[in-house]
Write an enzyme that holds these catalytic residues in place. Structure first.
Site, short mmCIF file in Angstrom:
data_model
loop_
_atom_site.label_atom_id
_atom_site.label_comp_id
_atom_site.label_asym_id
_atom_site.label_seq_id
_atom_site.Cartn_x
_atom_site.Cartn_y
_atom_site.Cartn_z
N ALA B 287 0.81 -1.27 0.24
CA ALA B 287 -0.21 -0.20 0.23
C ALA B 287 1.04 1.61 0.06
CB ALA B 287 -0.26 0.09 1.45
N HIS B 288 0.36 2.37 0.38
CA HIS B 288 1.12 3.81 0.22
C HIS B 288 0.45 4.56 0.76
CE1 HIS B 288 1.74 3.89 -4.69
NE2 HIS B 288 2.49 3.35 -3.90
N SER B 446 -4.23 4.25 0.70
CA SER B 446 -5.71 4.64 -0.06
C SER B 446 -5.22 3.83 -1.23
CB SER B 446 -6.41 6.09 -0.24
OG SER B 446 -4.53 6.87 -0.25
N HIS B 447 -4.18 3.94 -1.59
CA HIS B 447 -3.54 3.30 -2.76
C HIS B 447 -2.89 1.06 -2.67
CE1 HIS B 447 -2.22 7.13 -3.89
NE2 HIS B 447 -3.59 7.63 -4.23
N LEU B 448 -3.34 0.79 -2.57
CA LEU B 448 -3.85 -0.90 -2.79
C LEU B 448 -3.26 -1.69 -3.38
CD1 LEU B 448 -6.56 -1.66 -0.85
CD2 LEU B 448 -4.70 -0.51 0.84
#
Lengths: 131, 509
Positions: B287-288, B446-448
Site C-alpha cells: 500500500a501507500h 488509500s492505494h492498495l
C-alpha cells in the site's frame, strides 16, 4: 439508554465554545436516531463501546469515581481532553470513533458550516438507480 | 430484466422474487477502474459483457452531499475496514457502480517506466510497457484528462505550489486529472454532482451497456463456479443498498471467461471462497499509507473551496519514496482528525478556515496479507509498516512541514500522539525526532496493491503476466491486486491500462 449515553458523550466531546455551536446545537437527537437506523451493526457497536469507555473512565483521568455524565462541566471537559489523548492506544481509538461520528453530526450541520463560510449541504438523497 | 437504452440494468431483487439468471460471453466482477476498463474493452471487441457489482448504481443526482452521506452511500461498511496490525489504519474503498473512481480525486499519473523494468526484473513480467502505454493514451483522450484549471485551484493548492517553488522542489505541479472542466466544488469525496469528474459510472459502464451489456448492481458475488477446471459463472445474493437485507439469488454464466476486478481486498478473498488454493493467494499485499499535516495560515485558506486535490509533487518518489499532495477535507472530518476533545478541541476547530491540509503517500516496501475473517468470510488486511517505512513516513511529514512554512504558515499541526499539538518553524527538528510507532499516527491506506500478484514463478504469483489465474481456465484478475510492487504514484491509470491490456488479450485468445 444506549443512545442517551452516546449523546451525553458527544455533548461533552463537542461543547459550545464562544460563537462556535456545540454538538447539542446541531439536532443531535435526530442525527443519532438517523445514524442508528442507517449505520451497520458493527459501526454502531463500536460507537456504543466508545461511549461506554468515555463514561466509565473519569477515575483514571480526573480521579473522580463517577461516570462522565455525572461530572461537573469543568471536570467533564478535562476528562474529555485527557481520555481522547490517552497513551492507551485502543482507548484512544475507541474515542476516535465516537469523535468521528460526532464530527459528522457537528461539522455537517448548517450552523457550523455557516460559521466557516460554507453553504449548507443539500439533503443526501439516499437514492439509487433501480432500472 | 428491465431494459434501458442499449442494454440492461438489474438492481436489488427481494427474496420473494425469482432468482436471477443470465448468460453472457464474459462476466466482470466489479465496476471500478479495472472492471469497467476491462468490460468496455471486451464490449468494443464485440463481446456481450455482464458487469456484476456489489454496490448500488448511484447517478450524480443520487450522490450524497455530506461526508455522512458519502460514508453511508458510497463507502464499504461506512469506511470501517481497518488494518489488523500494530496500528488500526482505515482502508479506504468505495462500494458503488464505478467503484473508487466515484470517490477519489481522479488523479491521472502514467505508470513510471522504472516500474515496468522492476516487474520484468523481479517478477518476470514483460511485454506490458507498450500495450499499457497505448491503453493509457486512449484513456487520457476518452476521459478528458486535463490539468486542474486556474479557476478551480483554490488557495490551498496555490499555497502548496508556492511553498514547493520556494523550496526549489522539482516535479511540483498542478495535477492532471480525469476531470472535464473542474468547477472546484471541493466535493470529490462525495462524488461529483456537477458530472465533471469522469468516474467510470458516467462513461465506460454506460458504453458497455450501450453495446449490449448488462449491469447487475447491489449484487456481491459470493463465489465463482467451476466446471472441471474452467470458471463458468458467478453467483451470490442481492443485498439491499439501504437496509442491507438479503435478496434473491443471482447466477450469471460466462461462456468465455470470468474477469475478477473486485478490489485488492475482495478479489483474493473471492478466489479463496471459490475454493482456489494457490500458495501466493492473499500474499504480497502492499500500500501507500499516508497522513496529512495541517498548516495554520494568518489569513483564511478555505481549503474546501477549489479542487479537493489539485497539487502534487513526484520529486520524492525515488528518494525517500513519497508522493506529496494537497487534500482538502470538510469540517466534519477535520473535527475527528484534530486531537483532543471538549473546549480544547472546539478552540482548535475555530481555526478551520485558516487550515490547509497536505498529505503524503509513502511508497512503502512493507508487505502484508489479505485473508478471510471469521465473521462472514469478509476480507481481513494484516499489515504493519516496518521501521524503514516509518522513517519514510516521518520524513514525508517533515517535508510537508517545511513546505507549509515556506508557503507562509505560522504553525503546523502534525497530529502525532504524545507530541505538541502545534509546531512552529523552529520546531521542525522535533518532527525529525518524532516516534516511529505507527500507533502514534492517524493515517489511511488509500492505494492498495497485491493479493493476486502476477509473475512468472508459480510459487510467488497467482496469475501470469496477462492476469490469467494459474491452474484454471477462463479466469482473469484485472485490478490492482495483480500489481506485484508499489508504484509510488496514484494507481488508477495503471489499473486501467493493465485491465484493458488483459481484456485485449482475452479477445485475441
Amino acid at each position: 439508554m444506549v443512545t442517551w449515553l452516546i449523546r451525553e458523550a458527544i455533548v461533552r466531546l463537542y461543547p459550545r465554545e464562544g460563537d462556535l455551536p456545540g454538538a447539542e446545537d446541531c439536532d443531535l437527537d435526530a442525527f443519532l436516531a438517523r445514524f442508528r437506523r442507517e449505520t451497520s451493526p458493527l459501526m454502531w457497536l463500536g460507537v456504543v463501546l466508545g461511549a461506554i469507555v468515555f463514561h466509565l473512565t473519569p477515575l483514571f483521568t480526573v480521579s473522580v469515581p463517577l461516570p462522565a455524565f455525572a461530572l461537573s462541566r469543568e471536570l467533564a471537559d478535562r476528562h474529555a481532553q485527557r481520555i481522547s489523548t490517552t497513551h492507551v492506544y485502543l482507548v484512544r481509538q475507541a474515542l476516535f470513533l465516537v469523535k468521528l461520528v460526532a464530527g459528522l453530526a457537528w461539522g455537517g450541520h448548517p450552523s457550523v458550516r455557516a460559521r466557516f463560510a460554507l453553504p449548507p449541504y443539500p439533503p443526501d438523497p439516499g437514492t439509487w438507480r433501480t432500472s | 430484466m428491465s431494459p434501458t437504452a442499449g442494454g440492461a440494468h438489474v438492481s436489488f431483487r427481494s427474496k420473494d422474487d425469482a432468482s436471477f439468471d443470465a448468460e453472457f460471453d464474459y462476466v466482470v466482477v466489479g465496476s471500478g477502474a479495472g472492471g469497467s476498463a476491462a468490460a468496455v474493452t471486451l464490449a468494443r471487441g464485440g463481446a456481450r459483457v455482464a458487469i456484476v457489482e456489489a454496490g448500488a448504481w448511484r447517478d450524480p443526482d443520487d450522490y450524497p452531499s455530506s461526508a455522512y452521506g458519502s460514508m453511508r452511500d458510497l463507502m464499504e461498511d461506512w469506511g470501517s475496514q481497518v488494518t489488523m496490525g500494530r496500528a488500526l489504519w482505515p482502508v479506504v474503498q468505495a462500494r458503488t457502480v464505478g467503484g473508487t473512481t466515484v470517490i477519489n480525486s481522479a488523479i491521472c499519473v502514467r505508470t513510471p517506466d522504472d516500474i515496468f523494468d522492476q516487474w520484468e526484473r523481479e517478477h518476470g513480467v514483460s511485454g506490458l510497457r507498450e500495450r499499457v502505454g497505448a491503453a493509457q493514451d486512449r484513456v487520457e483522450r476518452e476521459l478528458f484528462v486535463e490539468e486542474v484549471p486556474e479557476s478551480a485551484r483554490g488557495l490551498s493548492n496555490l499555497h502548496a505550489k508556492r511553498g514547493a517553488d520556494a523550496l526549489g522542489w522539482s516535479h511540483s505541479h498542478y495535477m492532471q486529472r480525469y476531470v472535464k472542466g473542474c468547477l472546484g466544488a471541493g466535493q470529490c469525496f462525495q462524488g461529483c454532482r456537477d458530472r465533471r469528474k469522469q468516474s467510470t459510472n458516467l462513461n465506460y459502464i454506460p458504453e458497455t451497456m450501450a453495446r449490449g451489456g448488462l449491469v447487475v448492481s447491489s449484487a456481491p458475488v459470493d463465489r465463482i463456479l467451476f466446471e472441471r477446471d474452467r470458471a463458468v459463472a458467478v453467483t451470490g445474493r442481492f443485498v439491499h443498498p439501504a437496509t442491507r437485507a438479503t435478496g434473491t439469488k443471482f447466477t450469471v454464466r460466462a461462456k468465455k471467461a470470468v474477469v475478477v476486478a473486485a478490489s485488492v481486498t475482495h478479489s483474493p478473498v473471492l478466489l479463496m471462497r471459490s475454493g482456489l488454493r494457490l500458495p501466493a493467494l492473499g500474499k504480497f499485499f502492499r500500500a501507500h499509507p499516508g497522513t496529512g499535516v495541517f498548516g495554520c495560515y494568518p489569513d483564511p485558506v478555505d481549503m474546501n473551496v477549489g479542487a479537493t486535490q489539485g497539487w502534487a509533487s513526484t520529486g520524492f518518489r525515488e528518494s525517500p519514496g513519497l508522493k506529496l499532495e494537497t487534500l482538502a477535507i470538510p469540517p466534519e472530518l477535520v473535527a475527528s482528525r484534530l486531537s483532543g476533545a471538549g473546549t480544547v478541541l472546539m478552540q482548535r476547530l475555530g481555526e478551520y478556515r485558516h487550515l490547509a491540509m497536505w498529505c503524503h503517500a509513502v511508497r512503502a516496501e512493507s508487505t502484508g496479507s489479505i485473508g478471510r475473517g471469521v465473521l462472514g468470510g469478509r476480507p481481513v488486511v494484516r499489515y504493519t509498516l516496518d521501521r524503514a517505512d516509518m522513517e519514510r513516513f516521518r520524513q514525508g511529514m517533515v517535508l510537508l512541514a517545511k513546505q507549509h512554512f515556506a508557503a507562509g504558515a505560522r504553525e503546523i499541526i502534525p497530529g502525532i500522539a504524545g507530541m505538541p499539538f502545534k509546531l512552529g518553524p523552529d520546531d521542525v527538528d522535533k518532527l525529525e525526532e518524532a516516534p516511529l510507532d505507527p500507533r502514534r499516527y492517524v493515517a489511511i491506506l488509500s492505494h492498495l496493491f497485491g493479493g493476486c500478484v502476477m509473475g512468472r514463478d508459480e510459487a510467488t504469483s497467482v496469475t501470469d503476466a496477462r492476469g490469467r489465474v494459474r491452474g484454471v481456465e477462463g479466469l482473469v484478475v484485472a485490478d490492482a491486486s495483480v500489481i506485484p510492487t508499489n508504484l509510488g504514484v496514484n494507481p488508477q491509470h495503471t489499473i486501467m491500462g493493465l485491465a484493458m491490456t488483459f481484456a485485449e488479450e482475452l479477445l485475441a485468445s
